[in-house]
Design an enzyme around this catalytic site. Structure first.
Site, PDB file in Angstrom:
ATOM      1  CE  LYS A 115      65.241  72.766  76.110  1.00 18.44           C
ATOM      2  NZ  LYS A 115      64.253  72.361  77.105  1.00 18.44           N
TER       3      LYS A 115
HETATM    4  C1  LIG Z   1      63.962  71.149  77.572  1.00 15.33           C
HETATM    5  C2  LIG Z   1      63.219  71.050  78.838  1.00 15.33           C
HETATM    6  C3  LIG Z   1      63.338  69.939  79.666  1.00 15.33           C
HETATM    7  C4  LIG Z   1      64.202  68.751  79.312  1.00 15.33           C
HETATM    8  O1  LIG Z   1      65.564  69.063  79.261  1.00 15.33           O
HETATM    9  P1  LIG Z   1      66.580  68.087  78.451  1.00 15.33           P
HETATM   10  O2  LIG Z   1      67.890  68.766  78.504  1.00 15.33           O
HETATM   11  O3  LIG Z   1      66.025  68.013  77.060  1.00 15.33           O
HETATM   12  O4  LIG Z   1      66.552  66.783  79.140  1.00 15.33           O
HETATM   13  C5  LIG Z   1      62.655  69.947  80.872  1.00 15.33           C
HETATM   14  N1  LIG Z   1      61.853  70.977  81.212  1.00 15.33           N
HETATM   15  C6  LIG Z   1      61.701  72.055  80.431  1.00 15.33           C
HETATM   16  C7  LIG Z   1      60.778  73.134  80.863  1.00 15.33           C
HETATM   17  C8  LIG Z   1      62.366  72.141  79.222  1.00 15.33           C
HETATM   18  O5  LIG Z   1      62.214  73.209  78.446  1.00 15.33           O
END
Ligand SMILES: *Cc1c(COP(=O)(O)O)cnc(C)c1O
Length: 490
Positions: free
Chosen positions: A112
């Site tokens: 993120k």
């Molecule tokens: C947010 C997240 C996901 C999922 O990603 P999306 O874009 O919501 O599908 C997978 N792994 C981690 C570690 C995350 O923080």
């Protein structure tokens, strides 16, 4: 003519990218999508010579084209700097015969960070461009990682406030500690009694509450979102698919022009949707493999054509994927059906009867999933084979990819999107490697993992257990709206 954006649900207003970034979500509850997905306007081979920032510029200028070169470069340069512990930003590693695109080298150790380090700059620039003078209030629901990454991105950014809602019992101890110890006078962190879907639904309701919006506007505030419903979150994620492809060519794993698969550990469908955009823009991607954990709504959907959330919500060792309502799937449905009428009726059906039917061809996305025990097993397997340690989310993708490959015999090269540092989920990773750590304290597990892995504990979580808890509020779902009101009175 510059590219415009419109709602997936039929609101006819066409707006610019910067307007869509400020608004976050459309009044009709739909998500903003580009009227047309732009094709790359440079020779693809050039990506082999670009560093991360140069590539970010070339890709972003196509998908959010109403920013000037100066504005965009300002945003990119402020985002991808020494906040990341490697100049590569998103290094590609190979271990155990597979390729991992490591997206966890930012401040909160999850992918993120890639989007949330640039979003505050995109948002402030967008506000300025559009003459928005109100203070921007970021409302964010989190399954664990978005919240912290958004807090880090927006803490102490002038002209913004950020409120994060997380499921009080649904995130890992390290994730929770990361959030409730957040400093910054414009930050607010609230636990919710419920799961991620409850938090996300509550936040979406606040966004579409016209009365509340009018009241707050009178007080000098507007809402925006740091969730991947915001196109400003999605756009920066397209970049690393191109970047991964370039690295695969440069390390001779593929020839330029070859097709490449990506396996993406999926929750809200944002990350993998960015992969779909990259493909539509002209990157030679063959299959996008959508990996789910035991909450396998998406796997069932891609297999059967029925999206059905009428099932038990499971809390797993990959909490950032514990989601039943994957918001960004709505964007894919819209792009495939090319119809806001169809998209609207699917979303209405989801609301009313908790399911809908729509068949997505495997040319777009293939679903796979890994159970908890399969996830534990591959962490151990890869560690023993190669010394490489995967976090629990990445492990879901790895295990899913193995199953996909076995079933399909597809020999196309594949990149696993590696979404979090194993340190963030140290306890479960240690248990996967050796059951004797089962009773270990989650914070102590961080130290144990560093002994096992022989990689330094990243600064952002070193001694995190000793930091002061600043945010202690826990609310029921129906208290959220009044809480937001009161918080903004102060
Ligand atoms: C947010 C997240 C996901 C999922 O990603 P999306 O874009 O919501 O599908 C997978 N792994 C981690 C570690 C995350 O923080």
């Amino acid at each position: 003519m510059t590219l415009k954006f419109k709602s997936t649900r039929g609101n006819k207003n066409l707006i610019t990218a910067s307007q869509a970034i400020v608004k976050g979500i459309s009044e009709d509850g739909g998500l903003y999508v580009p009227c047309e997905i732009p094709k790359i306007d440079f020779e693809l081979k050039k990506i082999l010579e670009m560093d991360y920032k140069e590539l970010a510029y070339e890709v972003l200028k196509l998908i959010i084209p109403d920013f000037t070169e100066e504005e965009l470069k300002y945003c990119i340069n402020n985002a991808y700097d020494e906040k990341f512990d490697t100049e590569l930003i998103a290094p590609l590693k190979s271990a155990s015969g597979e390729y991992f695109l490591e997206l966890f080298h930012g401040k909160t150790l999850a992918f993120k960070d890639i989007a949330l380090s640039i979003l505050p700059y995109l948002l402030k620039t967008s506000a300025k461009k559009n003459g928005v003078n109100e203070e921007i209030v970021i409302l964010t629901a989190t399954s664990g990682d978005t919240g912290k990454a958004a807090l880090e991105g927006f803490a102490n950014v002038d002209g913004t406030k950020i409120i994060v809602f997380f499921p009080d019992e649904g995130v890992s101890p390290v994730q929770k500690k990361q959030m409730v110890t957040q400093t910054g006078k414009n930050t607010c962190v609230v636990g919710i009694k419920g799961n991620f879907d409850d938090a996300q639904t509550a936040v979406k309701q606040i966004f579409t509450d016209k009365e509340l919006a009018a009241e707050l506007k009178a007080n000098g505030y507007i809402f925006s979102s740091a969730n991947s419903i915001n196109i400003g979150r999605l756009a920066p994620q397209i970049v690393y698919y191109f970047y991964a492809y370039a690295q695969m060519v440069k390390n001779y794993s593929i020839k330029f022009g070859d097709k490449l698969n990506f396996t993406v550990p999926t929750g809200n469908f944002g990350d993998i949707l960015a992969g779909y955009y990259a493909k539509e823009m002209g990157l030679p991607i063959d299959k996008l493999i959508c990996a789910s954990n035991d909450n396998k709504v998406l796997y069932d959907f891609f297999k059967t054509g029925t999206y059905n959330i009428d099932r038990e919500f499971l809390v797993t060792i990959s909490p950032s994927m514990d989601i039943l309502i994957s918001s960004n799937l709505e964007r894919l449905l819209y792009h495939i059906s090319k119809s806001s009428k169809i998209t609207n009726s699917l979303m209405e059906s989801l609301n009313k009867s908790k399911k809908y039917d729509f068949k997505v061809s495997s040319d777009y996305v293939v679903g796979e999933y890994a159970s908890q025990s399969e996830t534990f097993d591959v962490i151990k397997e890869v560690y023993e084979k190669s010394g490489y340690v995967m976090d629990t989310h990445t492990a879901v993708a790895y295990a899913s990819y193995k199953k996909y490959k076995q079933k399909s015999n597809d020999n196309t090269k594949n990149v696993i999107i590696s979404t979090a540092s194993p340190y963030k989920f140290a306890k479960d990773v240690c248990v996967a490697i050796d059951l004797k750590y089962k009773q270990e304290d989650p914070f102590n597990a961080i130290k144990i993992l560093s002994d096992i892995w022989k990689e330094k504990i990243p600064a952002p979580i070193k001694d995190i257990d000793k930091r002061e808890v600043i945010h202690k509020t826990v609310l029921k779902k129906d208290e959220i709206k009044n809480f937001v009101r009161d918080f903004l009175k102060k």
